[in-house]
Each structure stands twice: as C-alpha cells, then as structure tokens.
Design a protein around this motif. Structure first.
Motif, PDB file in Angstrom:
ATOM      1  N   MET A 198       0.849  -1.180   0.000  1.00  0.00           N
ATOM      2  CA  MET A 198       0.000   0.000   0.000  1.00  0.00           C
ATOM      3  C   MET A 198       0.894   1.243   0.000  1.00  0.00           C
ATOM      4  SD  MET A 198      -3.338   1.052   2.234  1.00  0.00           S
ATOM      5  CE  MET A 198      -2.672   1.149   3.855  1.00  0.00           C
ATOM      6  N   LEU A 199       0.400   2.283  -0.633  1.00  0.00           N
ATOM      7  CA  LEU A 199       1.135   3.537  -0.703  1.00  0.00           C
ATOM      8  C   LEU A 199       1.218   4.214   0.654  1.00  0.00           C
ATOM      9  CD1 LEU A 199      -0.505   5.247  -3.825  1.00  0.00           C
ATOM     10  CD2 LEU A 199       1.688   4.098  -3.748  1.00  0.00           C
ATOM     11  N   SER A 200       2.291   4.958   0.859  1.00  0.00           N
ATOM     12  CA  SER A 200       2.365   5.822   2.037  1.00  0.00           C
ATOM     13  C   SER A 200       1.650   7.130   1.685  1.00  0.00           C
ATOM     14  CB  SER A 200       3.822   6.106   2.388  1.00  0.00           C
ATOM     15  OG  SER A 200       4.418   6.917   1.375  1.00  0.00           O
ATOM     16  N   CYS A 201       1.395   7.946   2.687  1.00  0.00           N
ATOM     17  CA  CYS A 201       0.750   9.243   2.439  1.00  0.00           C
ATOM     18  C   CYS A 201       1.624  10.103   1.521  1.00  0.00           C
ATOM     19  CB  CYS A 201       0.495   9.970   3.759  1.00  0.00           C
ATOM     20  SG  CYS A 201      -0.716   9.148   4.813  1.00  0.00           S
ATOM     21  N   LYS A 202       2.929  10.056   1.741  1.00  0.00           N
ATOM     22  CA  LYS A 202       3.853  10.829   0.914  1.00  0.00           C
ATOM     23  C   LYS A 202       3.786  10.378  -0.548  1.00  0.00           C
ATOM     24  CE  LYS A 202       8.640  12.390   0.981  1.00  0.00           C
ATOM     25  NZ  LYS A 202       9.923  12.308   1.684  1.00  0.00           N
ATOM     26  N   GLU A 203       3.709   9.093  -0.772  1.00  0.00           N
ATOM     27  CA  GLU A 203       3.605   8.567  -2.139  1.00  0.00           C
ATOM     28  C   GLU A 203       2.274   8.960  -2.771  1.00  0.00           C
ATOM     29  OE1 GLU A 203       6.224   4.482  -1.970  1.00  0.00           O
ATOM     30  OE2 GLU A 203       4.269   4.501  -0.968  1.00  0.00           O
ATOM     31  N   LEU A 204       1.197   8.932  -1.982  1.00  0.00           N
ATOM     32  CA  LEU A 204      -0.104   9.331  -2.505  1.00  0.00           C
ATOM     33  C   LEU A 204      -0.067  10.787  -2.965  1.00  0.00           C
ATOM     34  CD1 LEU A 204      -3.540   8.400  -1.924  1.00  0.00           C
ATOM     35  CD2 LEU A 204      -3.092  10.796  -1.457  1.00  0.00           C
ATOM     36  N   VAL A 205       0.509  11.655  -2.153  1.00  0.00           N
ATOM     37  CA  VAL A 205       0.603  13.075  -2.531  1.00  0.00           C
ATOM     38  C   VAL A 205       1.385  13.213  -3.833  1.00  0.00           C
ATOM     39  CG1 VAL A 205       1.589  15.304  -1.850  1.00  0.00           C
ATOM     40  CG2 VAL A 205       0.302  13.950  -0.191  1.00  0.00           C
ATOM     41  N   ALA A 206       2.457  12.453  -3.980  1.00  0.00           N
ATOM     42  CA  ALA A 206       3.262  12.516  -5.196  1.00  0.00           C
ATOM     43  C   ALA A 206       2.477  12.081  -6.433  1.00  0.00           C
ATOM     44  CB  ALA A 206       4.517  11.661  -5.041  1.00  0.00           C
ATOM     45  N   HIS A 207       1.516  11.177  -6.257  1.00  0.00           N
ATOM     46  CA  HIS A 207       0.719  10.668  -7.372  1.00  0.00           C
ATOM     47  C   HIS A 207      -0.622  11.389  -7.538  1.00  0.00           C
ATOM     48  CE1 HIS A 207       3.444   7.206  -6.839  1.00  0.00           C
ATOM     49  NE2 HIS A 207       3.211   6.974  -8.112  1.00  0.00           N
ATOM     50  N   SER A 208      -0.938  12.316  -6.640  1.00  0.00           N
ATOM     51  CA  SER A 208      -2.290  12.884  -6.593  1.00  0.00           C
ATOM     52  C   SER A 208      -2.695  13.600  -7.884  1.00  0.00           C
ATOM     53  CB  SER A 208      -2.435  13.822  -5.398  1.00  0.00           C
ATOM     54  OG  SER A 208      -1.542  14.913  -5.496  1.00  0.00           O
ATOM     55  N   SER A 209      -1.818  14.386  -8.466  1.00  0.00           N
ATOM     56  CA  SER A 209      -2.188  15.105  -9.691  1.00  0.00           C
ATOM     57  C   SER A 209      -2.457  14.138 -10.832  1.00  0.00           C
ATOM     58  CB  SER A 209      -1.087  16.091 -10.088  1.00  0.00           C
ATOM     59  OG  SER A 209      -1.027  17.145  -9.156  1.00  0.00           O
ATOM     60  N   ASP A 210      -1.595  13.141 -10.968  1.00  0.00           N
ATOM     61  CA  ASP A 210      -1.801  12.138 -12.021  1.00  0.00           C
ATOM     62  C   ASP A 210      -3.087  11.351 -11.776  1.00  0.00           C
ATOM     63  OD1 ASP A 210       0.497  12.890 -13.362  1.00  0.00           O
ATOM     64  OD2 ASP A 210       1.744  11.383 -12.356  1.00  0.00           O
ATOM     65  N   PHE A 211      -3.380  11.066 -10.520  1.00  0.00           N
ATOM     66  CA  PHE A 211      -4.613  10.358 -10.174  1.00  0.00           C
ATOM     67  C   PHE A 211      -5.831  11.181 -10.586  1.00  0.00           C
ATOM     68  CE2 PHE A 211      -8.002   9.676  -6.948  1.00  0.00           C
ATOM     69  CZ  PHE A 211      -8.350   8.387  -7.297  1.00  0.00           C
ATOM     70  N   LEU A 212      -5.835  12.453 -10.217  1.00  0.00           N
ATOM     71  CA  LEU A 212      -6.973  13.316 -10.530  1.00  0.00           C
ATOM     72  C   LEU A 212      -7.112  13.573 -12.026  1.00  0.00           C
ATOM     73  CD1 LEU A 212      -6.678  15.823  -7.572  1.00  0.00           C
ATOM     74  CD2 LEU A 212      -8.407  14.044  -7.879  1.00  0.00           C
ATOM     75  N   ASP A 213      -6.004  13.531 -12.738  1.00  0.00           N
ATOM     76  CA  ASP A 213      -6.036  13.744 -14.188  1.00  0.00           C
ATOM     77  C   ASP A 213      -6.282  12.454 -14.967  1.00  0.00           C
ATOM     78  OD1 ASP A 213      -5.555  16.438 -13.792  1.00  0.00           O
ATOM     79  OD2 ASP A 213      -3.396  16.275 -14.114  1.00  0.00           O
ATOM     80  N   GLY A 214      -6.427  11.338 -14.251  1.00  0.00           N
ATOM     81  CA  GLY A 214      -6.688  10.058 -14.913  1.00  0.00           C
ATOM     82  C   GLY A 214      -5.499   9.520 -15.669  1.00  0.00           C
ATOM     83  N   GLN A 215      -4.302   9.803 -15.187  1.00  0.00           N
ATOM     84  CA  GLN A 215      -3.094   9.404 -15.907  1.00  0.00           C
ATOM     85  C   GLN A 215      -2.335   8.255 -15.250  1.00  0.00           C
ATOM     86  OE1 GLN A 215      -0.894  13.051 -16.282  1.00  0.00           O
ATOM     87  NE2 GLN A 215      -2.167  13.785 -17.953  1.00  0.00           N
ATOM     88  N   LEU A 216      -2.967   7.575 -14.320  1.00  0.00           N
ATOM     89  CA  LEU A 216      -2.307   6.439 -13.669  1.00  0.00           C
ATOM     90  C   LEU A 216      -2.731   5.131 -14.325  1.00  0.00           C
ATOM     91  CD1 LEU A 216      -2.662   7.333  -9.871  1.00  0.00           C
ATOM     92  CD2 LEU A 216      -0.703   7.713 -11.366  1.00  0.00           C
ATOM     93  N   SER A 217      -1.856   4.154 -14.230  1.00  0.00           N
ATOM     94  CA  SER A 217      -2.203   2.816 -14.711  1.00  0.00           C
ATOM     95  C   SER A 217      -3.256   2.219 -13.783  1.00  0.00           C
ATOM     96  CB  SER A 217      -0.957   1.926 -14.712  1.00  0.00           C
ATOM     97  OG  SER A 217      -0.547   1.677 -13.370  1.00  0.00           O
ATOM     98  N   LEU A 218      -3.861   1.142 -14.204  1.00  0.00           N
ATOM     99  CA  LEU A 218      -4.871   0.474 -13.386  1.00  0.00           C
ATOM    100  C   LEU A 218      -4.285   0.079 -12.031  1.00  0.00           C
ATOM    101  CD1 LEU A 218      -7.640  -0.786 -12.931  1.00  0.00           C
ATOM    102  CD2 LEU A 218      -6.798  -2.842 -14.090  1.00  0.00           C
ATOM    103  N   ARG A 219      -3.103  -0.477 -12.043  1.00  0.00           N
ATOM    104  CA  ARG A 219      -2.455  -0.903 -10.794  1.00  0.00           C
ATOM    105  C   ARG A 219      -2.220   0.283  -9.862  1.00  0.00           C
ATOM    106  NH1 ARG A 219       2.525  -4.957 -10.691  1.00  0.00           N
ATOM    107  NH2 ARG A 219       2.355  -5.506  -8.507  1.00  0.00           N
TER     108      ARG A 219
END
Length: 76
Positions: free
Chosen positions: A1-22
C-alpha cells in the motif's frame, strides 16, 4: 500500500486520470484507509475546479487587486 507521501506525489496524475490500473488501485486502497488523504484529494479536486473556472485571459482589475494585496502583505 502507498504511504501518504507517495499518494501526494501521485495525486495530480490520479486526478487527471493518468495512472495505470495498478496505480489507481493502490491509490484507491490507500484512500479507503486514510481519512487525511481523502480530505487532501477532496481539497485538490476543489482547487482544480476553481482553477478551471478562472478566465484564461487576465482581467486588469483582478491584476491590480492582486498587486495591492501583495503590497499590503509586504508592509510590516
């Protein structure tokens, strides 16, 4: 599972729909467990909405107001 710090790092890509399914699944799993990160993502969504609602061209009155506020903030 991601840490909070990792989630923040991925947050923009997540909101923009730019993350892989995994990656999306990892983010969603973290959000299911962490209320602080859920609040952070909600705040990011609101911020994105506000920024998208702003006009693309500069408004002279708004620029002047921003400059006056910046000057007042710099005063001791």
């Amino acid at each position: 599972m991601l840490s909070c710090k990792e989630l923040v790092a991925h947050s923009s890509d997540f909101l923009d729909g730019q993350l892989s399914l995994r990656e999306r699944l990892s983010v969603r799993a973290h959000l299911a467990m962490c209320r602080h990160c859920r609040r952070f993502i909600r705040q990011m969504k609101v911020t994105q909405g506000v920024l998208r609602a702003l006009p693309e061209t500069a408004i002279p009155e708004l620029e002047a107001l921003a400059e006056r506020l910046a000057q007042q903030r710099r005063k001791p």
